[in-house]
Design a protein around this motif. Structure first.
Motif, PDB file in Angstrom:
ATOM      1  N   TYR A   9      -7.494  -0.212  -5.476  1.00  0.00           N
ATOM      2  CA  TYR A   9      -6.804  -0.568  -6.715  1.00  0.00           C
ATOM      3  C   TYR A   9      -6.079  -1.894  -6.543  1.00  0.00           C
ATOM      4  CZ  TYR A   9      -2.280   0.728  -4.723  1.00  0.00           C
ATOM      5  OH  TYR A   9      -1.158   0.773  -3.936  1.00  0.00           O
ATOM      6  N   ALA A  29       4.196   4.016   4.627  1.00  0.00           N
ATOM      7  CA  ALA A  29       2.924   4.532   4.101  1.00  0.00           C
ATOM      8  C   ALA A  29       2.086   5.090   5.256  1.00  0.00           C
ATOM      9  CB  ALA A  29       2.179   3.413   3.380  1.00  0.00           C
ATOM     10  N   ARG A  32       3.077   8.624   6.441  1.00  0.00           N
ATOM     11  CA  ARG A  32       2.599   9.727   5.603  1.00  0.00           C
ATOM     12  C   ARG A  32       1.068   9.840   5.655  1.00  0.00           C
ATOM     13  NH1 ARG A  32       3.106  10.432  -0.942  1.00  0.00           N
ATOM     14  NH2 ARG A  32       2.091  12.450  -1.030  1.00  0.00           N
ATOM     15  N   ASN A  33       0.409   8.682   5.680  1.00  0.00           N
ATOM     16  CA  ASN A  33      -1.058   8.693   5.709  1.00  0.00           C
ATOM     17  C   ASN A  33      -1.598   9.364   6.970  1.00  0.00           C
ATOM     18  OD1 ASN A  33      -0.718   7.280   3.388  1.00  0.00           O
ATOM     19  ND2 ASN A  33      -1.710   5.408   4.070  1.00  0.00           N
ATOM     20  N   PHE A  49      -0.689  -6.530  -5.566  1.00  0.00           N
ATOM     21  CA  PHE A  49      -1.075  -5.728  -4.409  1.00  0.00           C
ATOM     22  C   PHE A  49      -2.558  -5.375  -4.526  1.00  0.00           C
ATOM     23  CE2 PHE A  49       3.417  -4.290  -4.628  1.00  0.00           C
ATOM     24  CZ  PHE A  49       3.771  -4.436  -3.304  1.00  0.00           C
ATOM     25  N   GLN A  51      -4.939  -2.439  -2.512  1.00  0.00           N
ATOM     26  CA  GLN A  51      -4.965  -1.419  -1.464  1.00  0.00           C
ATOM     27  C   GLN A  51      -6.308  -0.706  -1.456  1.00  0.00           C
ATOM     28  OE1 GLN A  51      -1.967   1.702  -1.685  1.00  0.00           O
ATOM     29  NE2 GLN A  51      -1.799   1.728   0.556  1.00  0.00           N
ATOM     30  N   LEU A  63      -2.349  11.293  -2.981  1.00  0.00           N
ATOM     31  CA  LEU A  63      -1.667  10.052  -2.631  1.00  0.00           C
ATOM     32  C   LEU A  63      -1.696   9.070  -3.801  1.00  0.00           C
ATOM     33  CD1 LEU A  63      -0.216   8.391  -0.565  1.00  0.00           C
ATOM     34  CD2 LEU A  63      -2.414   7.727   0.413  1.00  0.00           C
ATOM     35  N   SER A  66       1.028   9.785  -6.242  1.00  0.00           N
ATOM     36  CA  SER A  66       2.338   9.253  -5.806  1.00  0.00           C
ATOM     37  C   SER A  66       2.397   7.753  -6.031  1.00  0.00           C
ATOM     38  CB  SER A  66       2.553   9.490  -4.312  1.00  0.00           C
ATOM     39  OG  SER A  66       2.720  10.838  -4.031  1.00  0.00           O
ATOM     40  N   ILE A  67       1.336   7.074  -5.627  1.00  0.00           N
ATOM     41  CA  ILE A  67       1.314   5.608  -5.714  1.00  0.00           C
ATOM     42  C   ILE A  67       1.409   5.153  -7.170  1.00  0.00           C
ATOM     43  CG2 ILE A  67      -0.171   3.584  -5.335  1.00  0.00           C
ATOM     44  CD1 ILE A  67      -1.037   4.892  -2.661  1.00  0.00           C
ATOM     45  N   ARG A  69       2.872   6.646  -9.548  1.00  0.00           N
ATOM     46  CA  ARG A  69       4.230   6.931 -10.057  1.00  0.00           C
ATOM     47  C   ARG A  69       5.284   5.964  -9.520  1.00  0.00           C
ATOM     48  NH1 ARG A  69       3.587  12.650  -8.876  1.00  0.00           N
ATOM     49  NH2 ARG A  69       4.547  12.248  -6.867  1.00  0.00           N
ATOM     50  N   ASP A  70       4.935   5.211  -8.498  1.00  0.00           N
ATOM     51  CA  ASP A  70       5.918   4.371  -7.809  1.00  0.00           C
ATOM     52  C   ASP A  70       6.401   3.231  -8.713  1.00  0.00           C
ATOM     53  OD1 ASP A  70       7.226   2.556  -5.995  1.00  0.00           O
ATOM     54  OD2 ASP A  70       6.203   3.588  -4.352  1.00  0.00           O
ATOM     55  N   ARG A  72       7.922   0.600  -8.097  1.00  0.00           N
ATOM     56  CA  ARG A  72       7.941  -0.753  -7.523  1.00  0.00           C
ATOM     57  C   ARG A  72       6.755  -1.599  -7.959  1.00  0.00           C
ATOM     58  NH1 ARG A  72       8.809   1.000  -1.403  1.00  0.00           N
ATOM     59  NH2 ARG A  72       7.471   2.691  -2.153  1.00  0.00           N
ATOM     60  N   HIS A  73       5.756  -0.943  -8.552  1.00  0.00           N
ATOM     61  CA  HIS A  73       4.574  -1.687  -9.016  1.00  0.00           C
ATOM     62  C   HIS A  73       3.916  -0.950 -10.177  1.00  0.00           C
ATOM     63  CE1 HIS A  73       1.396   0.659  -6.461  1.00  0.00           C
ATOM     64  NE2 HIS A  73       2.270   1.462  -6.992  1.00  0.00           N
TER      65      HIS A  73
HETATM   66  C1  LIG Z   1       1.709  -1.032  -3.099  1.00  0.00           C
HETATM   67  C2  LIG Z   1       2.117   0.304  -2.579  1.00  0.00           C
HETATM   68  C3  LIG Z   1       1.290   0.978  -1.693  1.00  0.00           C
HETATM   69  C4  LIG Z   1       1.661   2.213  -1.183  1.00  0.00           C
HETATM   70  N1  LIG Z   1       0.833   2.849  -0.304  1.00  0.00           N
HETATM   71  C5  LIG Z   1       1.186   4.049   0.182  1.00  0.00           C
HETATM   72  C6  LIG Z   1       0.338   4.730   1.094  1.00  0.00           C
HETATM   73  O1  LIG Z   1      -0.729   4.268   1.495  1.00  0.00           O
HETATM   74  N2  LIG Z   1       0.772   5.935   1.561  1.00  0.00           N
HETATM   75  C7  LIG Z   1       1.957   6.489   1.193  1.00  0.00           C
HETATM   76  O2  LIG Z   1       2.290   7.573   1.643  1.00  0.00           O
HETATM   77  N3  LIG Z   1       2.759   5.862   0.329  1.00  0.00           N
HETATM   78  C8  LIG Z   1       2.411   4.664  -0.178  1.00  0.00           C
HETATM   79  N4  LIG Z   1       3.246   4.024  -1.046  1.00  0.00           N
HETATM   80  C9  LIG Z   1       4.505   4.689  -1.426  1.00  0.00           C
HETATM   81  C10 LIG Z   1       4.228   5.725  -2.504  1.00  0.00           C
HETATM   82  O3  LIG Z   1       4.043   5.073  -3.738  1.00  0.00           O
HETATM   83  C11 LIG Z   1       5.367   6.758  -2.610  1.00  0.00           C
HETATM   84  O4  LIG Z   1       6.589   6.105  -2.759  1.00  0.00           O
HETATM   85  C12 LIG Z   1       5.466   7.636  -1.372  1.00  0.00           C
HETATM   86  O5  LIG Z   1       4.190   8.089  -0.995  1.00  0.00           O
HETATM   87  C13 LIG Z   1       6.360   8.862  -1.650  1.00  0.00           C
HETATM   88  O6  LIG Z   1       5.726   9.654  -2.620  1.00  0.00           O
HETATM   89  P1  LIG Z   1       6.498  10.692  -3.546  1.00  0.00           P
HETATM   90  O7  LIG Z   1       7.423   9.872  -4.396  1.00  0.00           O
HETATM   91  O8  LIG Z   1       5.425  11.357  -4.372  1.00  0.00           O
HETATM   92  O9  LIG Z   1       7.213  11.618  -2.609  1.00  0.00           O
HETATM   93  C14 LIG Z   1       2.890   2.788  -1.581  1.00  0.00           C
HETATM   94  C15 LIG Z   1       3.706   2.110  -2.478  1.00  0.00           C
HETATM   95  C16 LIG Z   1       3.346   0.884  -2.978  1.00  0.00           C
HETATM   96  C17 LIG Z   1       4.248   0.159  -3.933  1.00  0.00           C
END
Ligand SMILES: Cc1cc2nc3c(=O)[nH]c(=O)nc-3n(C[C@H](O)[C@H](O)[C@H](O)COP(=O)(O)O)c2cc1C
Length: 150
Positions: A9, A29, A32-33, A49, A51, A63, A66-67, A69-70, A72-73
Motif C-alpha cells: 500500500y 512494527a 509485533r510482526n 509511505f 509498505q 495487521l 490496525s495500519i 486505523r492508524d 498518523r497516516h
Molecule cells: C506507515 C506505517 C506502517 C506501519 N507498519 C506496521 C507494521 O508493519 N506492523 C505493526 O505491527 N504496526 C505497524 N504500524 C503501526 C500500526 O498502525 C498500529 O499502530 C500498531 O500495529 C498497533 O495496532 P493497534 O492500534 O491495533 O493495537 C505502522 C504504522 C504506520 C503509520
C-alpha cells in the motif's frame, strides 16, 4: 494452515516524520510482526509511505486493519498481491529502507516506481500487481547488500 499472501500500500503521512521516528516506527512494527510472522519493508519519500507486507492471510489482514486505523497516516492505495509461494524478505520483520541506502544501491528509482504502481487506476489491478511483484523480486535480490549497509 492459511495461505501465504502479500499486500502493498501507499499512504500519506498526516504529519512530518524524522528519520529517527521512522526508524522507531519500524522497530515497533518489527516487534509485533515477529509475533505475527509478518515480514516486509517500509519506505518513506516526500510525505508518502510505501509498505510491503507478507505473511499468513489472517495475520496480514489483521495487521492491515490496525495500519488503516492508524491516525498518523491515511492509506490511499492498497493492492492485494495474492498468493505467494515463498517470502521475498524472510528475515525482515519490518525493514525501514532509508532513501540514502536506496540511492547507494541505485534502487531509489525502482522504489519510487513501486509507489506509483500502487495506483491501480493507471495500469489496472493485474498489471499493477505484476509490476509491484517484479520490483519486489528485484529489491529482494539486494537483501544481503542492504543488510551490510549502515
Ligand atoms: C506507515 C506505517 C506502517 C506501519 N507498519 C506496521 C507494521 O508493519 N506492523 C505493526 O505491527 N504496526 C505497524 N504500524 C503501526 C500500526 O498502525 C498500529 O499502530 C500498531 O500495529 C498497533 O495496532 P493497534 O492500534 O491495533 O493495537 C505502522 C504504522 C504506520 C503509520
Amino acid at each position: 494452515m492459511s495461505d501465504l499472501v502479500a499486500v502493498a500500500y501507499s499512504s500519506v503521512a498526516c504529519r512530518s516524520f524524522s528519520e529517527a521516528e521512522l526508524f522507531e516506527l519500524s522497530q515497533q512494527a518489527a516487534a509485533r510482526n515477529l509475533l505475527l510472522e509478518v515480514t516486509g519493508y517500509l519506505h518513506f519519500k516526500a510525505g508518502t509511505f510505501f509498505q510491503y507486507l507478507e505473511g499468513q492471510s489472517g495475520s496480514v489482514a489483521d495487521l492491515m486493519e490496525s495500519i488503516r486505523r492508524d491516525p498518523r497516516h491515511k492509506v490511499v492505495n492498497e493492492v492485494d498481491l495474492g498468493l505467494l509461494t515463498e517470502r521475498a524478505f524472510p528475515s525482515w520483520s519490518m525493514r525501514y529502507l532509508p532513501q540514502h541506502q536506496l540511492v547507494e544501491l541505485s534502487l531509489d528509482v525502482v522504489a519510487e516506481h513501486i509507489i506509483t504502481n500502487t495506483d491501480t487506476r493507471i495500469y489496472g489491478v493485474a498489471r499493477s500487481r505484476e509490476r509491484i511483484l517484479s520490483i519486489i523480486r528485484k529489491i529482494s535480490q539486494f537483501r544481503t547488500r542492504i543488510d551490510s549497509l549502515r
